[in-house]
Design a protein around this motif. Structure first.
Motif, PDB file in Angstrom:
ATOM      1  N   SER A 111     -18.841 -58.781  42.763  1.00 51.28           N
ATOM      2  CA  SER A 111     -18.956 -59.412  41.443  1.00 51.28           C
ATOM      3  C   SER A 111     -19.892 -58.643  40.516  1.00 51.28           C
ATOM      4  CB  SER A 111     -19.459 -60.853  41.583  1.00 51.28           C
ATOM      5  OG  SER A 111     -18.539 -61.626  42.289  1.00 51.28           O
ATOM      6  N   SER A 112     -20.895 -57.987  41.105  1.00 49.90           N
ATOM      7  CA  SER A 112     -21.881 -57.270  40.280  1.00 49.90           C
ATOM      8  C   SER A 112     -21.392 -55.904  39.830  1.00 49.90           C
ATOM      9  CB  SER A 112     -23.191 -57.121  41.056  1.00 49.90           C
ATOM     10  OG  SER A 112     -23.022 -56.201  42.122  1.00 49.90           O
ATOM     11  N   LEU A 113     -20.264 -55.438  40.356  1.00 48.32           N
ATOM     12  CA  LEU A 113     -19.743 -54.130  39.954  1.00 48.32           C
ATOM     13  C   LEU A 113     -19.291 -54.146  38.493  1.00 48.32           C
ATOM     14  CD1 LEU A 113     -17.541 -53.275  43.079  1.00 48.32           C
ATOM     15  CD2 LEU A 113     -19.720 -52.215  42.456  1.00 48.32           C
ATOM     16  N   SER A 114     -19.230 -52.974  37.913  1.00 44.45           N
ATOM     17  CA  SER A 114     -18.734 -52.877  36.535  1.00 44.45           C
ATOM     18  C   SER A 114     -17.235 -53.180  36.523  1.00 44.45           C
ATOM     19  CB  SER A 114     -18.973 -51.463  35.993  1.00 44.45           C
ATOM     20  OG  SER A 114     -18.135 -50.536  36.680  1.00 44.45           O
ATOM     21  N   ASP A 115     -16.716 -53.528  35.351  1.00 46.45           N
ATOM     22  CA  ASP A 115     -15.285 -53.811  35.236  1.00 46.45           C
ATOM     23  C   ASP A 115     -14.451 -52.591  35.626  1.00 46.45           C
ATOM     24  OD1 ASP A 115     -15.726 -56.405  34.524  1.00 46.45           O
ATOM     25  OD2 ASP A 115     -15.307 -56.115  32.382  1.00 46.45           O
ATOM     26  N   SER A 116     -14.947 -51.415  35.319  1.00 43.89           N
ATOM     27  CA  SER A 116     -14.234 -50.191  35.679  1.00 43.89           C
ATOM     28  C   SER A 116     -14.109 -50.067  37.198  1.00 43.89           C
ATOM     29  CB  SER A 116     -14.972 -48.981  35.099  1.00 43.89           C
ATOM     30  OG  SER A 116     -14.378 -47.791  35.550  1.00 43.89           O
ATOM     31  N   ASP A 117     -15.211 -50.319  37.907  1.00 35.47           N
ATOM     32  CA  ASP A 117     -15.181 -50.254  39.370  1.00 35.47           C
ATOM     33  C   ASP A 117     -14.300 -51.355  39.956  1.00 35.47           C
ATOM     34  OD1 ASP A 117     -16.869 -48.093  39.281  1.00 35.47           O
ATOM     35  OD2 ASP A 117     -18.678 -49.229  39.811  1.00 35.47           O
ATOM     36  N   LYS A 118     -14.391 -52.544  39.363  1.00 40.52           N
ATOM     37  CA  LYS A 118     -13.531 -53.640  39.836  1.00 40.52           C
ATOM     38  C   LYS A 118     -12.062 -53.305  39.628  1.00 40.52           C
ATOM     39  CE  LYS A 118     -16.823 -57.289  38.689  1.00 40.52           C
ATOM     40  NZ  LYS A 118     -17.064 -58.415  37.782  1.00 40.52           N
ATOM     41  N   GLU A 119     -11.768 -52.666  38.513  1.00 44.79           N
ATOM     42  CA  GLU A 119     -10.378 -52.287  38.228  1.00 44.79           C
ATOM     43  C   GLU A 119      -9.872 -51.269  39.241  1.00 44.79           C
ATOM     44  OE1 GLU A 119      -6.657 -52.280  36.664  1.00 44.79           O
ATOM     45  OE2 GLU A 119      -8.265 -53.687  36.186  1.00 44.79           O
ATOM     46  N   LYS A 148     -15.124 -41.512  43.082  1.00 46.17           N
ATOM     47  CA  LYS A 148     -15.481 -42.888  42.714  1.00 46.17           C
ATOM     48  C   LYS A 148     -15.209 -43.831  43.890  1.00 46.17           C
ATOM     49  CE  LYS A 148     -16.598 -45.287  39.183  1.00 46.17           C
ATOM     50  NZ  LYS A 148     -17.998 -45.534  38.866  1.00 46.17           N
TER      51      LYS A 148
END
Length: 160
Positions: A111-119, A148
Protein backbone atom coordinates in the motif's frame (compact mmCIF):
# COMPACT_ATOMS: atom_id res chain seq x y z
CA UNK A 1 -35.71 -5.18 24.19
CA UNK A 2 -37.87 -5.57 27.25
CA UNK A 3 -36.59 -5.38 30.83
CA UNK A 4 -38.39 -6.52 33.98
CA UNK A 5 -36.26 -4.96 36.69
CA UNK A 6 -37.96 -6.76 39.59
CA UNK A 7 -37.50 -10.18 38.04
CA UNK A 8 -33.94 -9.51 36.92
CA UNK A 9 -32.97 -8.03 40.31
CA UNK A 10 -34.41 -11.08 42.11
CA UNK A 11 -32.39 -13.40 39.85
CA UNK A 12 -29.25 -11.39 40.53
CA UNK A 13 -29.79 -11.43 44.30
CA UNK A 14 -30.43 -15.19 44.29
CA UNK A 15 -27.26 -15.78 42.28
CA UNK A 16 -25.27 -13.43 44.50
CA UNK A 17 -26.40 -15.26 47.66
CA UNK A 18 -25.34 -18.60 46.20
CA UNK A 19 -22.03 -17.15 45.01
CA UNK A 20 -21.38 -15.60 48.44
CA UNK A 21 -21.85 -18.97 50.18
CA UNK A 22 -19.48 -20.63 47.72
CA UNK A 23 -16.87 -17.91 48.13
CA UNK A 24 -17.02 -18.09 51.95
CA UNK A 25 -16.64 -21.86 51.77
CA UNK A 26 -13.60 -21.39 49.51
CA UNK A 27 -12.00 -19.11 52.11
CA UNK A 28 -12.44 -15.72 50.46
CA UNK A 29 -12.56 -12.56 52.58
CA UNK A 30 -15.57 -10.23 52.77
CA UNK A 31 -13.56 -7.61 50.89
CA UNK A 32 -12.91 -10.02 48.00
CA UNK A 33 -16.54 -11.08 47.91
CA UNK A 34 -17.65 -7.44 47.87
CA UNK A 35 -15.30 -6.74 44.97
CA UNK A 36 -16.89 -9.60 42.99
CA UNK A 37 -20.33 -8.26 43.88
CA UNK A 38 -19.35 -4.82 42.61
CA UNK A 39 -18.27 -6.28 39.26
CA UNK A 40 -21.53 -8.21 38.99
CA UNK A 41 -23.52 -5.04 39.79
CA UNK A 42 -21.71 -3.20 36.98
CA UNK A 43 -22.52 -6.06 34.61
CA UNK A 44 -26.18 -5.99 35.72
CA UNK A 45 -26.46 -2.23 35.17
CA UNK A 46 -24.90 -2.60 31.71
CA UNK A 47 -27.47 -5.25 30.74
CA UNK A 48 -30.29 -3.08 32.06
CA UNK A 49 -29.03 -0.02 30.18
CA UNK A 50 -28.74 -2.03 26.96
CA UNK A 51 -32.24 -3.44 27.36
CA UNK A 52 -33.76 -0.04 28.00
CA UNK A 53 -31.99 1.63 25.08
CA UNK A 54 -32.29 -1.08 22.46
CA UNK A 55 -35.25 -1.16 20.16
CA UNK A 56 -36.04 -4.46 18.47
CA UNK A 57 -35.93 -4.51 14.71
CA UNK A 58 -38.53 -6.93 13.43
CA UNK A 59 -37.27 -7.57 9.91
CA UNK A 60 -40.34 -9.54 8.85
CA UNK A 61 -42.49 -6.39 8.77
CA UNK A 62 -40.19 -4.75 6.22
CA UNK A 63 -41.05 -6.87 3.23
CA UNK A 64 -42.03 -4.25 0.66
CA UNK A 65 -44.86 -6.43 -0.66
CA UNK A 66 -46.51 -6.84 2.73
CA UNK A 67 -46.61 -3.33 4.14
CA UNK A 68 -46.54 0.28 3.13
CA UNK A 69 -43.58 2.52 3.92
CA UNK A 70 -45.48 4.34 6.69
CA UNK A 71 -45.54 1.18 8.82
CA UNK A 72 -41.77 0.76 8.85
CA UNK A 73 -39.81 0.82 12.04
CA UNK A 74 -38.23 4.24 12.68
CA UNK A 75 -34.83 2.59 13.02
CA UNK A 76 -35.13 1.16 9.54
CA UNK A 77 -36.07 4.55 8.12
CA UNK A 78 -33.12 6.19 9.85
CA UNK A 79 -30.47 3.56 9.08
CA UNK A 80 -31.69 1.91 5.87
CA UNK A 81 -28.62 3.09 3.99
CA UNK A 82 -26.41 1.31 6.56
CA UNK A 83 -28.10 -2.09 6.18
CA UNK A 84 -26.80 -2.86 2.73
CA UNK A 85 -23.50 -2.02 1.20
CA UNK A 86 -22.39 -2.68 -2.33
CA UNK A 87 -18.72 -3.54 -2.40
CA UNK A 88 -17.53 -2.64 -5.84
CA UNK A 89 -14.12 -1.45 -4.72
CA UNK A 90 -12.32 -4.44 -6.20
CA UNK A 91 -13.97 -4.18 -9.60
CA UNK A 92 -13.58 -0.44 -10.07
CA UNK A 93 -10.23 0.18 -8.44
CA UNK A 94 -7.12 -0.68 -10.48
CA UNK A 95 -5.22 -1.67 -7.35
CA UNK A 96 -8.18 -3.39 -5.67
CA UNK A 97 -6.23 -6.66 -5.51
CA UNK A 98 -4.09 -5.10 -2.78
CA UNK A 99 -7.12 -5.18 -0.46
CA UNK A 100 -7.08 -8.99 -0.73
CA UNK A 101 -3.61 -9.31 0.87
CA UNK A 102 -4.05 -11.02 4.25
CA UNK A 103 -0.52 -10.51 5.63
CA UNK A 104 -0.77 -7.16 7.43
CA UNK A 105 2.90 -6.24 7.01
CA UNK A 106 2.89 -7.14 3.33
CA UNK A 107 -0.37 -5.23 2.83
CA UNK A 108 1.09 -2.12 4.48
CA UNK A 109 4.28 -2.42 2.39
CA UNK A 110 2.45 -2.77 -0.93
CA UNK A 111 0.00 0.00 0.00
CA UNK A 112 2.89 2.37 0.71
CA UNK A 113 4.41 1.92 -2.76
CA UNK A 114 4.08 4.66 -5.34
CA UNK A 115 1.30 4.35 -7.92
CA UNK A 116 3.94 3.68 -10.56
CA UNK A 117 5.31 0.72 -8.58
CA UNK A 118 1.81 -0.55 -7.86
CA UNK A 119 1.01 -0.34 -11.56
CA UNK A 120 4.07 -2.37 -12.47
CA UNK A 121 3.17 -5.01 -9.87
CA UNK A 122 -0.41 -5.05 -11.13
CA UNK A 123 0.69 -5.51 -14.71
CA UNK A 124 3.14 -8.23 -13.75
CA UNK A 125 1.19 -10.18 -11.13
CA UNK A 126 -2.47 -9.42 -11.75
CA UNK A 127 -2.58 -8.83 -15.51
CA UNK A 128 0.09 -11.48 -16.16
CA UNK A 129 2.13 -9.38 -18.58
CA UNK A 130 5.77 -10.11 -19.42
CA UNK A 131 8.51 -7.57 -18.72
CA UNK A 132 8.77 -6.84 -22.45
CA UNK A 133 5.03 -6.05 -22.67
CA UNK A 134 5.17 -3.82 -19.59
CA UNK A 135 8.12 -1.92 -21.07
CA UNK A 136 6.25 -1.39 -24.35
CA UNK A 137 3.10 -0.15 -22.61
CA UNK A 138 5.08 2.22 -20.37
CA UNK A 139 7.31 3.42 -23.20
CA UNK A 140 10.59 2.44 -21.54
CA UNK A 141 13.31 -0.13 -22.20
CA UNK A 142 12.95 -3.70 -20.94
CA UNK A 143 16.14 -3.29 -18.87
CA UNK A 144 14.54 -0.41 -16.92
CA UNK A 145 11.50 -2.54 -16.09
CA UNK A 146 13.77 -5.46 -15.17
CA UNK A 147 15.72 -3.26 -12.72
CA UNK A 148 12.50 -1.86 -11.27
CA UNK A 149 11.07 -5.37 -10.77
CA UNK A 150 14.35 -6.47 -9.16
CA UNK A 151 14.13 -3.58 -6.67
CA UNK A 152 10.47 -4.39 -5.95
CA UNK A 153 11.36 -8.05 -5.32
CA UNK A 154 14.10 -7.04 -2.88
CA UNK A 155 11.73 -4.63 -1.15
CA UNK A 156 8.99 -7.25 -0.81
CA UNK A 157 11.32 -10.06 0.37
CA UNK A 158 11.46 -8.33 3.77
CA UNK A 159 7.74 -8.94 4.25
CA UNK A 160 7.46 -12.60 3.29
Amino acid sequence: MEWNDGKERALLEREQAKLRRECLAAGMTEEQIQLLRSCDEDWYRGRRREARHTQSLNITVFDEDDCDSDAKNPLLKKFLHKFSVEDNHFETERFGWIEQIENKDLYMAVSSLSDSDKEILTMLLYDGLKQKDIAEQRGVKKAAISRKIGRLKEFLKNFL
